[in-house]
Enzyme design. Structure first.
Site, PDB file in Angstrom:
ATOM      1  N   HIS A 225      79.811 -58.978  17.829  1.00  9.09           N
ATOM      2  CA  HIS A 225      78.693 -59.916  17.707  1.00  9.09           C
ATOM      3  C   HIS A 225      77.617 -59.274  16.823  1.00  9.09           C
ATOM      4  CE1 HIS A 225      79.777 -63.034  20.741  1.00  9.09           C
ATOM      5  NE2 HIS A 225      80.538 -62.048  21.184  1.00  9.09           N
TER       6      HIS A 225
ATOM      7  N   ALA B   9      85.847 -67.186  22.337  1.00 10.03           N
ATOM      8  CA  ALA B   9      87.167 -66.629  22.604  1.00 10.03           C
ATOM      9  C   ALA B   9      87.407 -66.839  24.098  1.00 10.03           C
ATOM     10  CB  ALA B   9      87.168 -65.149  22.274  1.00 10.03           C
TER      11      ALA B   9
ATOM     12  N   HIS C 209      74.878 -63.041  26.355  1.00  9.30           N
ATOM     13  CA  HIS C 209      75.703 -63.312  27.540  1.00  9.30           C
ATOM     14  C   HIS C 209      74.968 -62.856  28.805  1.00  9.30           C
ATOM     15  CE1 HIS C 209      78.402 -62.435  24.114  1.00  9.30           C
ATOM     16  NE2 HIS C 209      79.201 -63.342  24.622  1.00  9.30           N
TER      17      HIS C 209
ATOM     18  N   SER D 219      83.244 -64.388  20.050  1.00 10.72           N
ATOM     19  CA  SER D 219      83.736 -63.028  19.810  1.00 10.72           C
ATOM     20  C   SER D 219      84.815 -63.026  18.742  1.00 10.72           C
ATOM     21  CB  SER D 219      84.365 -62.444  21.088  1.00 10.72           C
ATOM     22  OG  SER D 219      83.391 -62.234  22.054  1.00 10.72           O
TER      23      SER D 219
ATOM     24  N   MET E  43      83.362 -66.039  29.013  1.00 14.32           N
ATOM     25  CA  MET E  43      82.099 -65.525  29.558  1.00 14.32           C
ATOM     26  C   MET E  43      80.875 -66.107  28.846  1.00 14.32           C
ATOM     27  SD  MET E  43      83.317 -61.580  29.849  1.00 14.32           S
ATOM     28  CE  MET E  43      84.984 -61.183  30.419  1.00 14.32           C
ATOM     29  N   SER E  44      81.031 -67.261  28.235  1.00 15.07           N
ATOM     30  CA  SER E  44      79.896 -67.803  27.467  1.00 15.07           C
ATOM     31  C   SER E  44      79.862 -69.323  27.545  1.00 15.07           C
ATOM     32  CB  SER E  44      80.035 -67.372  25.993  1.00 15.07           C
ATOM     33  OG  SER E  44      81.174 -67.961  25.405  1.00 15.07           O
TER      34      SER E  44
ATOM     35  N   ASN F 115      94.030 -64.591  24.475  1.00 16.35           N
ATOM     36  CA  ASN F 115      94.925 -63.849  25.374  1.00 16.35           C
ATOM     37  C   ASN F 115      95.372 -64.799  26.481  1.00 16.35           C
ATOM     38  OD1 ASN F 115      91.937 -63.401  26.099  1.00 16.35           O
ATOM     39  ND2 ASN F 115      92.965 -62.978  28.026  1.00 16.35           N
TER      40      ASN F 115
ATOM     41  N   HIS G  68      89.331 -56.301  25.475  1.00 16.45           N
ATOM     42  CA  HIS G  68      88.432 -56.819  24.430  1.00 16.45           C
ATOM     43  C   HIS G  68      89.024 -56.629  23.028  1.00 16.45           C
ATOM     44  CE1 HIS G  68      84.688 -58.402  22.952  1.00 16.45           C
ATOM     45  NE2 HIS G  68      84.370 -57.294  22.306  1.00 16.45           N
TER      46      HIS G  68
ATOM     47  N   TYR H  84      76.349 -61.216  31.145  1.00 14.08           N
ATOM     48  CA  TYR H  84      76.784 -59.856  31.510  1.00 14.08           C
ATOM     49  C   TYR H  84      76.026 -58.762  30.758  1.00 14.08           C
ATOM     50  CZ  TYR H  84      79.740 -60.011  27.296  1.00 14.08           C
ATOM     51  OH  TYR H  84      80.185 -60.128  26.008  1.00 14.08           O
ATOM     52  N   GLU H  85      75.305 -59.134  29.694  1.00 10.35           N
ATOM     53  CA  GLU H  85      74.485 -58.137  28.991  1.00 10.35           C
ATOM     54  C   GLU H  85      73.215 -57.828  29.779  1.00 10.35           C
ATOM     55  OE1 GLU H  85      74.488 -58.684  24.411  1.00 10.35           O
ATOM     56  OE2 GLU H  85      75.072 -60.613  25.240  1.00 10.35           O
TER      57      GLU H  85
END
Ligand code: HPA
Length: 294
Positions: free
Chosen positions: A69, A121, A91, A38, A224-225, A248, A262, A93-94
């Site tokens: 992306h 990220a 991902h 990201s 998340m990846s 972060n 995000h 979550y998609e």
């Protein structure tokens, strides 16, 4: 063109069809693949003499649905090394099943790639980490895997790899050492870290209790990846360098007013991408010179 939809997994022939399609459209024969995390898509812009494919135009390819992306596959030269770069990844979550999330990795294998640099990220769980730090991943924790979500579940495709692949050597030690040495030479010592990445499903950022839990489990960063791609890459024999940009700080304090978002992730990506880019390009130059790692 045949497309895999719903629950039907890709067949070996579909991976091959995509690989052959790409090979027929470009003269490039990359040995190195780069997956952009990201906000880190600018890595792809560094490639010289580009041949660009939009995911929508590539047979069988899933589509990127996330801001930050781009959804482009770029072939080109990076400091003398022929590379293929994913500007945009997929991902869990998609809503994609993991065999779809990891589709490009097996295609890379079939077009002749030997090594993959996987960037992401991530939130910093380790309290010594600062926003903008660059973490070389030395190991991972696959949280969705604990719940039975693994990209290798289902019948094993022996043409790619073993039914029970080891993961204790997932992140290439030599590459990591070289990347750290290159980072130090570039004057990045203060921002360079080496740690454990924990992959979660997302899309929500973690609760405070979850961050504390993951940190106690031994994770230094969370995202998340990556873990699914790494598992599939190792299964089919690719060497892996994993790099997290700490975008972060994960919130572990109930008195904190901070919340992850995000926009901050993308902004930090923008601010720090130049360091990551310099590191990756110098690393590739070094690999090319040594010609011993790739
Ligand atoms: N948590 C999960 N994924 C992330 C984070 C985070 O804090 N930052 C960037 N990706």
């Amino acid at each position: 063109m045949a497309h895999s939809t719903g629950d039907s997994r890709y067949t070996y022939e579909e991976y091959k069809q995509t690989a052959d399609w790409l090979l027929s459209k470009t003269q490039y024969r990359p040995t190195m693949a780069i997956v952009c995390g990201s906000g880190l898509g600018t890595l792809g812009e560094l490639l010289k003499d580009q041949v660009v494919f939009h995911y929508a135009d590539i047979p069988n390819f899933p589509q990127s649905t996330v801001p930050g992306h781009a959804g482009r596959l770029i072939f080109g030269n990076l400091n003398g090394t022929p590379c293929v770069c994913m500007q945009g990844r997929f991902h869990l979550y998609e809503g994609y099943p993991l065999w779809k999330v990891t589709f490009p990795i097996r295609v890379f294998r079939l077009i002749g790639v030997k090594m993959v640099i996987i960037t992401n990220a991530a939130g910093g769980l380790n309290q010594d980490y600062k926003v903008g730090d660059i973490m070389m991943i030395k190991d991972h924790i696959n949280m969705p895997g604990f719940a039975g979500q693994n990209p290798l579940s289902g019948p094993n495709e022996d043409r790619f790899g073993l039914r029970f692949p080891p993961m204790s050597d997932a992140y290439d030690k030599d590459m990591r050492k070289l990347a750290l040495a290159v980072g130090r030479e570039l004057g990045y010592s203060k921002m360079l870290k080496e740690g454990v990445y924990c992959g979660i499903g997302g899309p929500n950022f973690e609760t405070i209790a979850e961050c504390r839990f993951l940190n106690r489990l031994g994770a230094d960063a969370v995202g998340m990846s990556t873990v699914h791609e790494v598992i599939v890459a190792r299964h089919c024999g690719l060497r892996v360098l994993g790099i997290s940009l700490i975008t972060n700080k994960a919130v572990i304090d109930y008195d904190s007013e901070l919340t992850a978002n995000h926009e901050e992730v993308l902004q930090t990506g923008k601010d720090s991408a130049k360091y990551l880019e310099k590191l990756v390009t110098t690393l590739l130059q070094r690999i090319e010179l040594n010609n011993n790692v790739c």
